[in-house]
Motif scaffolding. Structure first.
Motif, PDB file in Angstrom:
ATOM      1  N   ASP A  15       0.855  -1.183   0.000  1.00  0.00           N
ATOM      2  CA  ASP A  15       0.000   0.000   0.000  1.00  0.00           C
ATOM      3  C   ASP A  15       0.893   1.235   0.000  1.00  0.00           C
ATOM      4  O   ASP A  15       2.119   1.140   0.064  1.00  0.00           O
ATOM      5  CB  ASP A  15      -0.937  -0.006   1.210  1.00  0.00           C
ATOM      6  N   GLU A  16       0.261   2.394  -0.041  1.00  0.00           N
ATOM      7  CA  GLU A  16       0.994   3.652  -0.120  1.00  0.00           C
ATOM      8  C   GLU A  16       1.893   3.858   1.118  1.00  0.00           C
ATOM      9  O   GLU A  16       1.463   3.646   2.252  1.00  0.00           O
ATOM     10  CB  GLU A  16       0.014   4.817  -0.225  1.00  0.00           C
ATOM     11  N   VAL A  17       3.115   4.269   0.848  1.00  0.00           N
ATOM     12  CA  VAL A  17       4.088   4.578   1.904  1.00  0.00           C
ATOM     13  C   VAL A  17       4.446   6.061   1.798  1.00  0.00           C
ATOM     14  O   VAL A  17       4.843   6.520   0.725  1.00  0.00           O
ATOM     15  CB  VAL A  17       5.363   3.734   1.756  1.00  0.00           C
ATOM     16  N   PRO A  18       4.288   6.848   2.867  1.00  0.00           N
ATOM     17  CA  PRO A  18       4.650   8.262   2.800  1.00  0.00           C
ATOM     18  C   PRO A  18       6.156   8.435   2.562  1.00  0.00           C
ATOM     19  O   PRO A  18       6.969   7.728   3.154  1.00  0.00           O
ATOM     20  CB  PRO A  18       4.255   8.809   4.170  1.00  0.00           C
ATOM     21  N   ILE A  19       6.503   9.371   1.688  1.00  0.00           N
ATOM     22  CA  ILE A  19       7.922   9.635   1.461  1.00  0.00           C
ATOM     23  C   ILE A  19       8.579  10.104   2.758  1.00  0.00           C
ATOM     24  O   ILE A  19       9.732   9.769   3.038  1.00  0.00           O
ATOM     25  CB  ILE A  19       8.114  10.673   0.336  1.00  0.00           C
TER      26      ILE A  19
ATOM     27  N   VAL B 177      12.280  20.299   2.839  1.00  0.00           N
ATOM     28  CA  VAL B 177      11.013  20.219   2.111  1.00  0.00           C
ATOM     29  C   VAL B 177      10.118  19.181   2.787  1.00  0.00           C
ATOM     30  O   VAL B 177      10.505  18.020   2.939  1.00  0.00           O
ATOM     31  CB  VAL B 177      11.239  19.836   0.638  1.00  0.00           C
ATOM     32  N   GLN B 178       8.933  19.622   3.217  1.00  0.00           N
ATOM     33  CA  GLN B 178       7.991  18.716   3.846  1.00  0.00           C
ATOM     34  C   GLN B 178       6.987  18.207   2.809  1.00  0.00           C
ATOM     35  O   GLN B 178       6.348  18.995   2.110  1.00  0.00           O
ATOM     36  CB  GLN B 178       7.252  19.415   4.991  1.00  0.00           C
ATOM     37  N   LEU B 179       6.870  16.897   2.684  1.00  0.00           N
ATOM     38  CA  LEU B 179       5.992  16.283   1.700  1.00  0.00           C
ATOM     39  C   LEU B 179       4.979  15.398   2.416  1.00  0.00           C
ATOM     40  O   LEU B 179       4.939  14.181   2.244  1.00  0.00           O
ATOM     41  CB  LEU B 179       6.824  15.463   0.706  1.00  0.00           C
ATOM     42  N   ASN B 180       4.151  16.027   3.252  1.00  0.00           N
ATOM     43  CA  ASN B 180       3.235  15.268   4.109  1.00  0.00           C
ATOM     44  C   ASN B 180       2.211  14.468   3.321  1.00  0.00           C
ATOM     45  O   ASN B 180       1.727  13.439   3.785  1.00  0.00           O
ATOM     46  CB  ASN B 180       2.522  16.228   5.071  1.00  0.00           C
ATOM     47  N   ASN B 181       1.838  14.932   2.152  1.00  0.00           N
ATOM     48  CA  ASN B 181       0.782  14.265   1.391  1.00  0.00           C
ATOM     49  C   ASN B 181       1.320  13.477   0.210  1.00  0.00           C
ATOM     50  O   ASN B 181       0.539  13.057  -0.656  1.00  0.00           O
ATOM     51  CB  ASN B 181      -0.228  15.310   0.903  1.00  0.00           C
ATOM     52  N   VAL B 182       2.624  13.269   0.146  1.00  0.00           N
ATOM     53  CA  VAL B 182       3.233  12.541  -0.966  1.00  0.00           C
ATOM     54  C   VAL B 182       3.536  11.114  -0.521  1.00  0.00           C
ATOM     55  O   VAL B 182       4.168  10.898   0.516  1.00  0.00           O
ATOM     56  CB  VAL B 182       4.519  13.233  -1.452  1.00  0.00           C
ATOM     57  N   SER B 183       3.067  10.145  -1.296  1.00  0.00           N
ATOM     58  CA  SER B 183       3.317   8.752  -0.962  1.00  0.00           C
ATOM     59  C   SER B 183       3.613   7.977  -2.235  1.00  0.00           C
ATOM     60  O   SER B 183       3.453   8.484  -3.350  1.00  0.00           O
ATOM     61  CB  SER B 183       2.107   8.145  -0.236  1.00  0.00           C
ATOM     62  N   PHE B 184       4.038   6.732  -2.066  1.00  0.00           N
ATOM     63  CA  PHE B 184       4.367   5.895  -3.216  1.00  0.00           C
ATOM     64  C   PHE B 184       4.023   4.446  -2.901  1.00  0.00           C
ATOM     65  O   PHE B 184       3.947   4.040  -1.740  1.00  0.00           O
ATOM     66  CB  PHE B 184       5.858   6.016  -3.577  1.00  0.00           C
ATOM     67  N   SER B 185       3.818   3.669  -3.954  1.00  0.00           N
ATOM     68  CA  SER B 185       3.562   2.231  -3.811  1.00  0.00           C
ATOM     69  C   SER B 185       4.656   1.399  -4.467  1.00  0.00           C
ATOM     70  O   SER B 185       4.785   0.209  -4.186  1.00  0.00           O
ATOM     71  CB  SER B 185       2.204   1.859  -4.417  1.00  0.00           C
ATOM     72  N   HIS B 186       5.436   2.020  -5.356  1.00  0.00           N
ATOM     73  CA  HIS B 186       6.528   1.351  -6.064  1.00  0.00           C
ATOM     74  C   HIS B 186       7.754   2.268  -6.056  1.00  0.00           C
ATOM     75  O   HIS B 186       7.643   3.450  -6.362  1.00  0.00           O
ATOM     76  CB  HIS B 186       6.157   1.042  -7.514  1.00  0.00           C
ATOM     77  N   LEU B 187       8.869   1.701  -5.702  1.00  0.00           N
ATOM     78  CA  LEU B 187      10.141   2.427  -5.785  1.00  0.00           C
ATOM     79  C   LEU B 187      10.982   1.779  -6.881  1.00  0.00           C
ATOM     80  O   LEU B 187      11.360   0.611  -6.770  1.00  0.00           O
ATOM     81  CB  LEU B 187      10.889   2.389  -4.453  1.00  0.00           C
ATOM     82  N   ILE B 188      11.255   2.550  -7.945  1.00  0.00           N
ATOM     83  CA  ILE B 188      12.063   2.056  -9.060  1.00  0.00           C
ATOM     84  C   ILE B 188      13.469   2.640  -8.932  1.00  0.00           C
ATOM     85  O   ILE B 188      13.635   3.859  -8.815  1.00  0.00           O
ATOM     86  CB  ILE B 188      11.450   2.446 -10.413  1.00  0.00           C
TER      87      ILE B 188
END
Length: 436
Positions: free
Chosen positions: A125-129, A142-153
């Motif tokens: 599932d989504e993981v917050p950066i 830089v705060q990226l509170n609403n940025v997430s990912f499910s795949h790291l390439i």
């Protein structure tokens, strides 16, 4: 002794008693009880197990790593190999993440995985950066509170340089970072891991994300276990603020309730699960995903709730819900006879609902070698691939029909909305060799 000396001693003793009285009076007037310490002690969760506490990088695990190199696909689910890549990333310093693309299509997503020389880490599932800062070092300004990912390439096409792509399947976004990696670290981690992967195939679906499965039959072990139970009194002491006033009510042969004036814990002794609720804590506001993950891990660690290989599986910040999936030998465990997930719903500053199994694997009594069909054979025998989130190998937890043991049976599963549906393989050519 003269009268004069006696009077002097009396005067000294009287003065001492007066001073002592003044000191004691002052201490009584100025004494303030340590209410904070008392409150913390009353609310402190007691341990239900002796298992070690876990860090974020031990529960937020990729369930698969895929390698695309020289137009070939390979992969692994072994945490020993994936951890080498994660460990290598933890030694790097990356650049500030930048937004590269939005509204990513399924086709673009698939091409990102199947281009150049790249590794892809698949998360459930989504993981917050921001949560990933516990693994990868990158600027904190830089705060990226609403940025997430499910795949790291991880693109390693250029010698000495990595390009990191953080893709979100749900949000259809892409963020990029760069990092330098020395040849020695690359050889010790990435090159060694690639050598320990197995061949994979891509199953393309029009207008949908591709599926990835092992190309050849899968050799695994079936395990037969006795089950240990975590004493229910341990949960009673850990979850209720004052266990002394908790009432125990036996509803029937498979249901028992524990409750006080503010909370209730329902126990299903047949499924070996508990459901705890604290109604007054119900919350209505969304919570930041990274806070939801951290608070939930702290809650589990505080009372020793990670009683097996439970890994982050799902989060819903709007609903304040988070779930952890039980794994065994690096594969997810699904069951129709019990729950294999820990589920938490947060209220205002504390747990509102908490559901989980209270068993854990005890002594292994038998093992059997099993062979599951190849991925292509599984796909060819499925009537439809629509609405399928994933197809993967896992363990089915079953009760032995005669003995008092449980069976961890390797199986293929179709995953839909987080639910594992076993795929029958008895007629597909799988073999079984018994090895006790």
């Amino acid at each position: 002794m003269g009268v004069k000396h006696v009077e002097q001693i009396k005067a000294f003793v009287l003065l001492f008693l007066v001073l002592l009285s003044l000191v004691l009076t002052f201490l009584i007037w100025t004494y303030t009880p340590d209410y904070q310490t008392i409150e913390e002690a009353q609310g402190e969760n007691k341990k239900i197990s002796t298992d070690k506490e876990k860090e974020l990088d031990q529960v937020i695990n990729p369930y698969r790593m895929l390698v695309h190199e020289n137009q070939n696909l390979s992969g692994t689910v072994e945490s020993a190999q994936i951890d080498k890549v994660i460990s290598a990333l933890s030694q790097l310093n990356a650049t500030e993440p930048t937004s590269s693309r939005r509204n990513i299509s399924e086709d673009y997503f698939n091409k990102m995985i199947n281009s150049g020389n790249r590794m892809t880490l698949f998360y459930p599932d989504e993981v917050p950066i921001n949560t990933f800062r516990s693994i990868l070092n990158f600027p904190e300004n830089v705060q990226l509170n609403n940025v997430s990912f499910s795949h790291l390439i991880i693109d390693y096409s250029q010698t000495g340089k990595l390009k990191l792509y953080f893709l979100s399947e749900k949000n259809r976004t892409l963020y990029t970072m760069n990092a330098a990696m020395g040849a020695r670290l690359f050889a010790q981690s990435f090159s060694e891991v690639i050598q320990n992967t197995v061949r994979y195939i891509e199953v393309q679906r029009e207008g949908e994300f591709s599926l990835y499965l092992p190309e050849n039959p899968v050799e695994l072990w079936e395990y037969h276990y006795y089950m240990d139970e975590i004493p229910l009194e341990s949960f009673e002491e850990a979850l209720f603020k004052n266990p002394n006033i908790v009432q125990k009510n036996i509803e029937n042969e498979t249901s028992t309730n524990y409750n006080d004036e503010s909370a209730i814990m329902e126990v299903d002794t047949k499924r070996k699960t508990i459901k705890y609720a604290y109604p007054d804590a119900e919350g209505i506001h969304a919570i930041n995903r990274s806070d939801l993950i951290q608070d939930s891990l702290d809650f589990l660690n505080n009372h020793g709730g990670l009683t097996g290989d439970y890994r982050y599986a799902y989060s819903n910040p709007e609903g304040r819900i988070i779930k952890y999936q039980l794994f065994f030998q690096d594969l997810p465990v699904f069951s129709g006879i019990t729950s294999t997930r820990i589920s938490m719903e947060w209220g205002e500053y504390q747990i509102f609902r908490y559901e989980r199994p209270y068993f854990k694997f005890g002594v292994s009594v038998e093992t059997f070698q099993r062979q599951l069909p190849a991925g292509s054979e599984i796909v060819d025998n499925l009537s439809s691939l629509e609405n399928v989130d994933e197809i993967l190998v896992g363990y089915s937890l079953e009760k032995h029909p005669e003995k008092r043991i449980y069976i961890l049976k390797p199986s293929w599963f179709v995953i839909k909305d987080g639910v594992g549906i076993p795929i029958p393989t008895e007629t597909l050519g799988g073999t079984a060799d018994g090895l006790e």
